[in-house]
Design an enzyme around this catalytic site. Sequence first.
Site, mmCIF file in Angstrom:
data_model
loop_
_atom_site.group_PDB
_atom_site.id
_atom_site.type_symbol
_atom_site.label_atom_id
_atom_site.label_comp_id
_atom_site.label_asym_id
_atom_site.label_seq_id
_atom_site.Cartn_x
_atom_site.Cartn_y
_atom_site.Cartn_z
ATOM 1 N N GLY A 17 0.843 -1.188 0.000
ATOM 2 C CA GLY A 17 0.000 0.000 0.000
ATOM 3 C C GLY A 17 0.880 1.241 0.000
ATOM 4 N N HIS B 154 -4.214 1.807 7.948
ATOM 5 C CA HIS B 154 -2.843 2.327 7.910
ATOM 6 C C HIS B 154 -2.708 3.417 6.832
ATOM 7 C CE1 HIS B 154 1.706 1.544 7.948
ATOM 8 N NE2 HIS B 154 1.532 2.293 6.883
ATOM 9 N N CYS C 250 6.160 -0.016 7.179
ATOM 10 C CA CYS C 250 5.737 1.099 6.324
ATOM 11 C C CYS C 250 6.912 1.492 5.436
ATOM 12 C CB CYS C 250 5.328 2.270 7.211
ATOM 13 S SG CYS C 250 4.834 3.746 6.317
ATOM 14 N N LEU C 251 6.638 1.771 4.154
ATOM 15 C CA LEU C 251 7.718 2.179 3.255
ATOM 16 C C LEU C 251 8.351 3.488 3.715
ATOM 17 C CD1 LEU C 251 6.315 1.280 -0.281
ATOM 18 C CD2 LEU C 251 7.767 -0.071 1.243
HETATM 19 ZN ZN ZN Z 1 2.721 3.478 5.642
#
Ligand code: ZN
Length: 197
Positions: free
Chosen positions: A51, A153, A111-112
């Site tokens: 995502g 998120h 998370c990226l």
């Molecule tokens: Zn994230």
Amino acid sequence: MIFKDKKTYTVFTGGAPVLAQKAREITEIDDEVKTLAADMLQAMYLFNGIGLAAPQYGVSRQLVVIDVPADDDEANLSPGERLLCPLMPLALVNPSIVAASGETSDADEGCLSVPDIYAPVVRPASVVVKFTTLGGENVEIECGNLLGRCMQHEIDHLHGILFTDRLAPAAAKKIAGELADLKKRGKKNGFCRIKKK
Ligand code: ZN
């Protein structure tokens, strides 16, 4: 011989101002929005995410792309997984949460924008999410399992919230050093991760 320039994809990391802002609503799904969604999807795949929200890509607008698999247990699927997972990848325009279950679930998130750091986050086990597709269709559906968590998120990103803002004190303490390092590195590299394709 002329070499074609490779396209550059940037994901911003914790400490970048754009990640702390409330993203602007999208009023018209024009070519610019469609191109942004396509670019974000490329970036998400390049960085191996499931995502990505537009603020992570440096654009403060209410747009999210996801590519989330349905739960392995067919009997356990939420309506959102049944409807949406076969259609992945998906772009969500102006997504929001309209209802949340009282029941919660606790699972590790990453998370990226917070690379290589993972920590448990307690969230509602399922949520009703409302969004518009790139085709202009309005959807409102209950999402559980990984899809429900991913929706929460990503929508958090549109409100300037990172998963590290939602940790219980003990979990926050565990990653405090790594998070401080990430922000220190960010100050040197402009809070950017860059990849070329
Ligand atoms: Zn994230």
